[in-house]
Design a protein around this motif. Structure first.
Motif, PDB file in Angstrom:
ATOM      1  N   THR A 132      35.934  34.894  41.648  1.00  0.00           N
ATOM      2  CA  THR A 132      37.176  34.918  41.624  1.00  0.00           C
ATOM      3  C   THR A 132      37.728  34.656  43.172  1.00  0.00           C
ATOM      4  OG1 THR A 132      37.397  37.447  42.140  1.00  0.00           O
ATOM      5  CG2 THR A 132      37.267  36.774  39.880  1.00  0.00           C
ATOM      6  N   ASN A 133      38.809  34.837  43.373  1.00  0.00           N
ATOM      7  CA  ASN A 133      39.682  34.318  44.940  1.00  0.00           C
ATOM      8  C   ASN A 133      40.162  35.546  45.341  1.00  0.00           C
ATOM      9  OD1 ASN A 133      41.191  33.158  46.738  1.00  0.00           O
ATOM     10  ND2 ASN A 133      42.622  32.251  45.558  1.00  0.00           N
ATOM     11  N   LEU A 134      39.478  35.875  46.615  1.00  0.00           N
ATOM     12  CA  LEU A 134      39.861  37.109  47.190  1.00  0.00           C
ATOM     13  C   LEU A 134      40.921  36.880  48.294  1.00  0.00           C
ATOM     14  CD1 LEU A 134      36.285  38.696  47.908  1.00  0.00           C
ATOM     15  CD2 LEU A 134      37.677  39.178  45.649  1.00  0.00           C
TER      16      LEU A 134
ATOM     17  N   ASP B 166      41.886  40.089  50.581  1.00  0.00           N
ATOM     18  CA  ASP B 166      42.466  41.194  49.796  1.00  0.00           C
ATOM     19  C   ASP B 166      41.520  42.320  49.620  1.00  0.00           C
ATOM     20  OD1 ASP B 166      44.633  42.159  48.038  1.00  0.00           O
ATOM     21  OD2 ASP B 166      44.192  41.221  46.423  1.00  0.00           O
TER      22      ASP B 166
ATOM     23  N   GLY C  45      45.443  36.060  43.577  1.00  0.00           N
ATOM     24  CA  GLY C  45      44.178  35.879  42.724  1.00  0.00           C
ATOM     25  C   GLY C  45      44.191  36.896  41.502  1.00  0.00           C
ATOM     26  N   GLU C  46      44.812  38.115  41.495  1.00  0.00           N
ATOM     27  CA  GLU C  46      44.751  38.940  40.384  1.00  0.00           C
ATOM     28  C   GLU C  46      46.137  39.308  39.837  1.00  0.00           C
ATOM     29  OE1 GLU C  46      45.234  43.378  42.081  1.00  0.00           O
ATOM     30  OE2 GLU C  46      43.413  42.586  42.592  1.00  0.00           O
ATOM     31  N   THR C  47      46.861  38.460  40.205  1.00  0.00           N
ATOM     32  CA  THR C  47      48.479  38.775  39.811  1.00  0.00           C
ATOM     33  C   THR C  47      48.619  37.769  38.819  1.00  0.00           C
ATOM     34  OG1 THR C  47      49.230  39.512  41.770  1.00  0.00           O
ATOM     35  CG2 THR C  47      50.931  38.884  40.506  1.00  0.00           C
ATOM     36  N   VAL C  48      49.323  38.487  37.456  1.00  0.00           N
ATOM     37  CA  VAL C  48      50.026  37.470  36.524  1.00  0.00           C
ATOM     38  C   VAL C  48      51.335  37.930  36.429  1.00  0.00           C
ATOM     39  CG1 VAL C  48      48.018  37.197  35.330  1.00  0.00           C
ATOM     40  CG2 VAL C  48      49.293  39.222  34.844  1.00  0.00           C
TER      41      VAL C  48
END
Lengths: 426, 426
Positions: A403-405, A390, A420-423
């Protein structure tokens, strides 16, 4: 499928990277990868590949780094239970003997793993495997070692093979019956060593050859924990020598807490890797520098234990060694599934650049498990195992942490989305 | 909505936790939370709440820990660009002056942030805000400080307020015009200090009061970086005193690299928090122990810089201080959005137990931004900000590291799903 327009494509081509060559990324700007039948068919710049394959289905990687799937070459993936209570005791200042007295330590995981049903063991291990895959690990080495008796070790090995068959995470198994002295042999470590050699190793070999599904597949590695309170140098040599006679490829846990000579033993026996390497001597480092035995550093372990001493990685590179990094994912010292975190920690604790840490986590890690012919780099003919990050610049691996890229993981040509950044609003 | 059957429900009730009281979790086994209109209506054991509210819609939290949403009380969330190249230089051994000569350091972020359009700034900041939320942070303090001129600082402040209005992450803004001496005042730091006092602070105040949407909302914090090469003690006092006269609540960056007396200044002026606290003296620690000024430790910063010295957290607790932890998320030293990683690092680097680190990341963090009346614990009447973790025991926070253990985030009663281990075949 044509994955195109990558801001940076890292090929890592050219084989394992020795010594100061570590960190050769083979970077192509505006890069593209042609994937056919689960393998890489071509690599190049986007305009060239788009022109050559105009009708190919496309996957846009604009604004992304594309690189080989991460390879985690040292984990204890399969166990039951956890040791969270023991961690709390340690952080509150408890000593090793207090923890043993409270029923903690590796033998508590052995008890839980022996007692677990194959289904429970599979379910708990699967959760970790998925977490690894979501964080970009496409191939993982995974050791038995919480059984410490023939039948339980076999259960762990079969769990790993079952998970590998499920996919998508590819699992390369290692037999580590010599992880600790079995509790039944507490006062007779030599007796347990003899048992491994006379019963366990032949039994694993016979079982492996009896399985049609495993025909043609390389034998598992055999590993030994060469350390005080585990297996001394002589016992380690006995086990590895026997394994070698039987045709197993070798690995060794060496120099984590004390230097017993395990690294040089591994080099002498032609082990694929020597792992941990904290208390490694100048002579050991020189031996690594002349060998094909990969030095696998496990920085999460000192981190997990809040210790300050790490692998002398720069000295190993200066000596010409082949350095790789791994999670050591295990319930006692380092429950971490993310090779991205290993890269971030390796930059800081091992003094690697992001490029060096990435090479140590891909092509060199693949060499540590002797799979560099299939994975660890993006080259025509190899498996299409790759990540779409990302971020537009590879140096964000290492620079950023926690975090997870990863945006997408591609395994043998199949695309999996990660967020990684989505909810999602439920 | 009734969230029920939590393996462990951590209430953190009873207000900020001082000194050795840190780590009081208020743990309820088989716990339940009743959520109504975005607030917590009741807390208790599952059988009791199920019996009292039989017709309430249910959310099953079996096998999970439920705890307050994490509060991150110190971040530099809003900036443009990145400093990945500078990180690579540092890891390759470059010195601070080399980096400055290559155009690096904080002023490179100031250039990028000044140049960025409001839309670009919002987009880049939103990605970080979402990543924080996905990792369980439900309220975050966020500072301006990459503008260093009235108009650019205002742009940063408005970006933060726009993001807060978007939700779901709640943002508590801080004005940090005194983050560094503006490049235009390189040879005249006192001139820039005077500009902050005479122009910037009054301008922020006037703008704030001119906005109908902000009516009734607490004023932003005013913060200052009290450090060599930034603002000395006298300048820091000038800025904070002026801010206090204008009615702003205060914060201070103190003792990150040198001890200039910032911590005691913060205590003297009644600052809500003093942050960083690495080179903090025994006298400063004693002052913290007697005050309501929260000691905010930022362990990701020494970690990010590969340094070995951290906040003397245990001494602060022994003195009776109120300890909190934060990410310090910023592009120079610590680009990390995850408070879960802060908890894991705090256990190891600050020698906290998981329970202490959790309290430092919830109720005490809320007190550091003076929002402990609304967030940071699960008590009737407070906001329904909570996490449902993918683990049954709170000690897995801290014990495990590198990945995301959150299954769902609930913000003001709205449920958002997060998937740390899930990938989707595309």
């Amino acid at each position: 499928m044509l994955i195109h327009s990558a801001s940076q494509l890292l090929t890592l081509q050219g084989g394992p990277q020795r010594g100061p060559d570590l960190g050769t990324l083979g970077l192509i700007e505006n890069g593209a990868v042609l994937v056919r039948d689960g393998e890489i068919a071509a690599i190049g710049q986007t305009p060239t590949l788009l022109a050559a394959h105009p009708d190919e289905p496309r996957l846009d990687a604009s604004g992304s780094v594309v690189l080989p799937g991460l390879v985690d070459p040292h984990t204890h993936l399969v166990w039951a239970g956890d040791r969270a209570a023991e961690f709390e005791m340690k952080m509150a200042g408890a000593h090793y003997l207090d923890i043993l007295a409270a029923g903690g330590g590796i033998l508590s995981t052995v008890r839980a793993s022996r007692a677990a049903s194959p289904e429970a063991l599979l379910e708990q291990t699967r959760a970790r495997a998925r977490r690894m895959f979501a964080h970009g690990t496409t191939t993982v080495e995974a050791k038995t070692g919480y059984g410490l008796e023939t039948e339980s070790e076999q259960k762990l090995l079969q769990t790993l093979l079952a998970l590998d068959a499920e996919g998508p995470l590819e699992i390369v198994p290692t037999f580590l019956g010599a992880h600790a002295v079995a509790p039944e042999y507490r006062t007779d470590p030599q007796g347990y060593t003899d048992l491994i050699c006379s019963e366990m190793l032949p039994s694993v070999l016979a079982w492996w050859h009896s399985q049609p599904a495993l025909a043609g597949r390389p034998l598992p590695f055999v590993d030994v924990f060469c350390e005080n309170q585990a297996f001394d140098l002589k016992q380690s040599k006995q086990i590895l020598t026997k394994a070698k006679e039987l045709g197993f490829p070798l690995k060794i846990h060496a120099d984590e807490f004390d230097n017993l000579g395990g690294t040089s033993l591994g080099v002498e026996l032609g082990a694929a890797s020597a792992d941990h390497l904290v208390k490694t001597s100048a002579a050991d480092i020189a031996a690594l520098g002349r060998s094909e035995t990969v030095a696998v550093s496990l920085p999460c372990t000192p981190f997990g234990l809040a210790e300050r001493e790490y692998t002398p990685a720069r000295a190993i590179l200066e000596a010409g060694g082949i350095l790789a990094v791994a999670t050591d994912c295990n319930p006692g010292t380092a429950w971490n599934e993310s090779m991205q975190f290993v890269i971030a920690l390796a930059c800081r604790a091992l003094k690697l650049t992001p490029a060096q840490a990435i090479a140590a986590a891909t092509i060199n890690a693949a060499h540590a498990i002797r799979r560099a012919d299939r994975v660890g780099s993006l080259e025509p003919g190899k498996q299409a195992d790759l990540l779409i990050l990302d971020v537009p610049d590879y140096r964000q691996l290492g620079y950023r942490f926690g975090t997870n890229l990863v945006r997408s993981v591609v395994k043998r040509g199949r695309v999996f989305a990660v967020n990684g950044e989505t909810v999602q609003s439920a």
